[in-house]
Design a protein around this motif. Sequence first.
Motif, PDB file in Angstrom:
ATOM      1  N   LEU A  64     -42.049  -2.607 -36.212  1.00 34.25           N
ATOM      2  CA  LEU A  64     -43.048  -2.693 -35.147  1.00 34.25           C
ATOM      3  C   LEU A  64     -42.411  -3.007 -33.794  1.00 34.25           C
ATOM      4  N   ASP A  65     -41.152  -2.624 -33.660  1.00 39.97           N
ATOM      5  CA  ASP A  65     -40.433  -2.720 -32.373  1.00 39.97           C
ATOM      6  C   ASP A  65     -40.374  -4.146 -31.840  1.00 39.97           C
ATOM      7  N   GLU A  66     -40.165  -5.113 -32.749  1.00 42.50           N
ATOM      8  CA  GLU A  66     -39.975  -6.513 -32.397  1.00 42.50           C
ATOM      9  C   GLU A  66     -41.177  -7.094 -31.645  1.00 42.50           C
ATOM     10  N   ASP A  67     -42.349  -6.617 -32.006  1.00 46.62           N
ATOM     11  CA  ASP A  67     -43.605  -7.089 -31.407  1.00 46.62           C
ATOM     12  C   ASP A  67     -44.183  -8.173 -32.321  1.00 46.62           C
ATOM     13  N   ALA A  68     -43.961  -9.444 -31.971  1.00 50.51           N
ATOM     14  CA  ALA A  68     -44.385 -10.549 -32.819  1.00 50.51           C
ATOM     15  C   ALA A  68     -45.904 -10.598 -32.983  1.00 50.51           C
ATOM     16  N   GLY A  69     -46.635 -10.225 -31.947  1.00 48.71           N
ATOM     17  CA  GLY A  69     -48.088 -10.207 -32.049  1.00 48.71           C
ATOM     18  C   GLY A  69     -48.571  -9.197 -33.071  1.00 48.71           C
ATOM     19  N   GLY A  99     -54.964  -8.311 -48.863  1.00 47.01           N
ATOM     20  CA  GLY A  99     -53.980  -7.968 -49.886  1.00 47.01           C
ATOM     21  C   GLY A  99     -53.318  -6.630 -49.666  1.00 47.01           C
ATOM     22  N   ARG A 100     -53.344  -6.142 -48.419  1.00 48.79           N
ATOM     23  CA  ARG A 100     -52.757  -4.822 -48.137  1.00 48.79           C
ATOM     24  C   ARG A 100     -52.482  -4.679 -46.644  1.00 48.79           C
ATOM     25  N   ILE A 101     -51.497  -3.859 -46.331  1.00 47.13           N
ATOM     26  CA  ILE A 101     -51.210  -3.464 -44.957  1.00 47.13           C
ATOM     27  C   ILE A 101     -51.124  -1.945 -44.945  1.00 47.13           C
ATOM     28  N   GLU A 102     -51.913  -1.318 -44.094  1.00 51.37           N
ATOM     29  CA  GLU A 102     -51.856   0.136 -43.936  1.00 51.37           C
ATOM     30  C   GLU A 102     -51.045   0.463 -42.688  1.00 51.37           C
ATOM     31  N   PHE A 103     -50.222   1.501 -42.796  1.00 51.53           N
ATOM     32  CA  PHE A 103     -49.347   1.884 -41.696  1.00 51.53           C
ATOM     33  C   PHE A 103     -49.744   3.254 -41.151  1.00 51.53           C
ATOM     34  N   SER A 104     -49.506   3.436 -39.874  1.00 51.23           N
ATOM     35  CA  SER A 104     -49.785   4.728 -39.246  1.00 51.23           C
ATOM     36  C   SER A 104     -48.801   5.777 -39.742  1.00 51.23           C
ATOM     37  N   GLN A 105     -49.102   7.027 -39.490  1.00 53.54           N
ATOM     38  CA  GLN A 105     -48.195   8.110 -39.891  1.00 53.54           C
ATOM     39  C   GLN A 105     -46.832   7.954 -39.228  1.00 53.54           C
ATOM     40  N   THR A 106     -46.830   7.545 -37.963  1.00 53.88           N
ATOM     41  CA  THR A 106     -45.559   7.352 -37.258  1.00 53.88           C
ATOM     42  C   THR A 106     -44.746   6.236 -37.889  1.00 53.88           C
ATOM     43  N   GLU A 107     -45.397   5.121 -38.200  1.00 54.26           N
ATOM     44  CA  GLU A 107     -44.707   3.994 -38.829  1.00 54.26           C
ATOM     45  C   GLU A 107     -44.192   4.374 -40.209  1.00 54.26           C
ATOM     46  N   HIS A 108     -45.011   5.119 -40.955  1.00 57.09           N
ATOM     47  CA  HIS A 108     -44.578   5.550 -42.286  1.00 57.09           C
ATOM     48  C   HIS A 108     -43.375   6.473 -42.204  1.00 57.09           C
ATOM     49  N   ARG A 109     -43.375   7.393 -41.252  1.00 56.29           N
ATOM     50  CA  ARG A 109     -42.226   8.298 -41.093  1.00 56.29           C
ATOM     51  C   ARG A 109     -40.963   7.514 -40.778  1.00 56.29           C
ATOM     52  N   ARG A 110     -41.095   6.485 -39.952  1.00 58.63           N
ATOM     53  CA  ARG A 110     -39.922   5.672 -39.623  1.00 58.63           C
ATOM     54  C   ARG A 110     -39.402   4.943 -40.855  1.00 58.63           C
ATOM     55  N   ALA A 111     -40.300   4.390 -41.647  1.00 56.82           N
ATOM     56  CA  ALA A 111     -39.884   3.689 -42.863  1.00 56.82           C
ATOM     57  C   ALA A 111     -39.223   4.650 -43.841  1.00 56.82           C
ATOM     58  N   ALA A 112     -39.783   5.841 -43.963  1.00 53.05           N
ATOM     59  CA  ALA A 112     -39.216   6.839 -44.874  1.00 53.05           C
ATOM     60  C   ALA A 112     -37.856   7.331 -44.385  1.00 53.05           C
ATOM     61  N   ALA A 113     -37.594   7.207 -43.087  1.00 54.81           N
ATOM     62  CA  ALA A 113     -36.275   7.543 -42.561  1.00 54.81           C
ATOM     63  C   ALA A 113     -35.281   6.416 -42.808  1.00 54.81           C
ATOM     64  N   ASP A 114     -35.781   5.197 -42.902  1.00 56.99           N
ATOM     65  CA  ASP A 114     -34.897   4.043 -43.140  1.00 56.99           C
ATOM     66  C   ASP A 114     -34.492   3.916 -44.605  1.00 56.99           C
ATOM     67  N   PHE A 115     -35.383   4.308 -45.524  1.00 56.40           N
ATOM     68  CA  PHE A 115     -35.132   4.118 -46.951  1.00 56.40           C
ATOM     69  C   PHE A 115     -35.594   5.327 -47.741  1.00 56.40           C
ATOM     70  N   VAL A 116     -34.924   5.577 -48.859  1.00 56.81           N
ATOM     71  CA  VAL A 116     -35.525   6.340 -49.948  1.00 56.81           C
ATOM     72  C   VAL A 116     -35.767   5.330 -51.063  1.00 56.81           C
ATOM     73  N   ALA A 117     -36.701   5.620 -51.960  1.00 52.40           N
ATOM     74  CA  ALA A 117     -37.096   4.601 -52.928  1.00 52.40           C
ATOM     75  C   ALA A 117     -37.440   5.224 -54.263  1.00 52.40           C
ATOM     76  N   GLY A 118     -37.252   4.435 -55.319  1.00 54.66           N
ATOM     77  CA  GLY A 118     -37.620   4.862 -56.654  1.00 54.66           C
ATOM     78  C   GLY A 118     -37.990   3.671 -57.512  1.00 54.66           C
ATOM     79  N   ALA A 119     -39.008   3.841 -58.345  1.00 53.15           N
ATOM     80  CA  ALA A 119     -39.426   2.822 -59.299  1.00 53.15           C
ATOM     81  C   ALA A 119     -38.993   3.264 -60.696  1.00 53.15           C
ATOM     82  N   VAL A 120     -38.464   2.344 -61.475  1.00 53.64           N
ATOM     83  CA  VAL A 120     -37.851   2.667 -62.761  1.00 53.64           C
ATOM     84  C   VAL A 120     -38.545   1.865 -63.860  1.00 53.64           C
TER      85      VAL A 120
END
Length: 462
Positions: free
Chosen positions: A325-330, A343-364
Amino acid sequence: MKYLSTRGGVEPVGFAEAVMMGLATDGGLLVPESLPRIGPESLQEWSKLGFAELACEVMQRFVGDDLSASELQDLVQRSYASFQHPEITPLAQAGERRILELFHGPTAAFKDVALQFLGNLFEHFLARSGEQLNIIGATSGDTGSAAIAGVRGKERIQIFILHPKGRVSPIQERQMTTVLDANVHNLAVRGTFDDAQRIVKALFSDPDFKTRYRLGAVNSINWARILAQTVYYFYAWGRLSGGNPDHRVSFAVPTGNFGDVFAGYLAKRMGLPIERLILATNRNDILTRFVHHGLYSLTEVHHTLSPAMDIQVASNFERYLYYLLDEDAGAVSARVTAMQHDGRIEFSQTEHRRAAADFVAGAVSDADTLDQMRATYRETGYLLCPHTAVGVRAAAAWPEAVCLATAHPAKFNEAVQEAVGLDAPAPACLQGLLHLPTCCEEVAAEDDAVRQHIINTLAKVH
């Protein structure tokens, strides 16, 4: 170097105060005011260094004036003197797969890399101030024993470790409960790790209780834990790159509390040439679902063969959220409040794209975990602990990725027996534990029950 809270309610503090504070007084997590940038020339020089020398170079950029170069060097040298491998975190080969072995410390788990250092930091700063510290921590398995090993017998420190009753491996439980030093207090919580972690956070979020009883944190909410763990990413890269700043390395990281993989993310932000970070979870897949779908939402906690990852509320996720969130404490505070209410946080499409660029993920799954342990042993003769197997399986599509081996397989011998039909040879630190006397108190999974136990215990100690 100054430190801020992810929620913006703390005036900037120095490294020593950040270490002793643990959880920020506004309930957030402490992060550096700015991150140092490591350029190509420094990377080339660092690639030639041994682990302890490299640790000093990385950490010096974060400690500011709170430790001199000679003090830091002494702390680092003492912290890693007990490790059983000269490289501290060596790279091993299992067929085509490279494994970064993080289990050569005194409790045979990756947590030792950070907690031996943190224990010595606590001792150093307390000797300087003349104060006392009461450490409160929750563990899903390995943090507790590593934290206890880091501070057992140290003056000015009492340590209380909460573990979920019946939800850690027998060896993990004995590593904690067979330590009979007078400053060590083990509590078996009748609940899950998330219950234990919630209680710890509640105690730290009570300003009167935290101040009166001088609470300190050893969980990965403590910034020094993250800092120490960034070192082995730089170390592994140096061993593989030959110092070529254009050489990129991928890492597969088994994670539950998001601390270990966040350390890799931090190293990447500092300039380490990381190609991809593969975030590996077991059936408790809140982090994988976040990366895949842009939704961070709680479900029930499932008991698995990799119990140290049986977590839904990942403590260090808030640190990543701060950067996402670009170091936005608020904005961070608003999302955390939403999580607490819904019990949940929903992210915008832009935020989700950024997260998907930072990580790939898998559940085993457990079945695939056992299959990976079996296949790796059959093909290479290398034994994986179930947590490490989760990382290897999640990285199946990236054979070049370095997989972090987070624990010695002997810590999870029942899973090893189920997978390959033999016992994992136990290192010296694990031998004979099941035959030693133990000390542990059982408590309800309630804030007040744990608070009162701590008050009563400290009244007897002091």
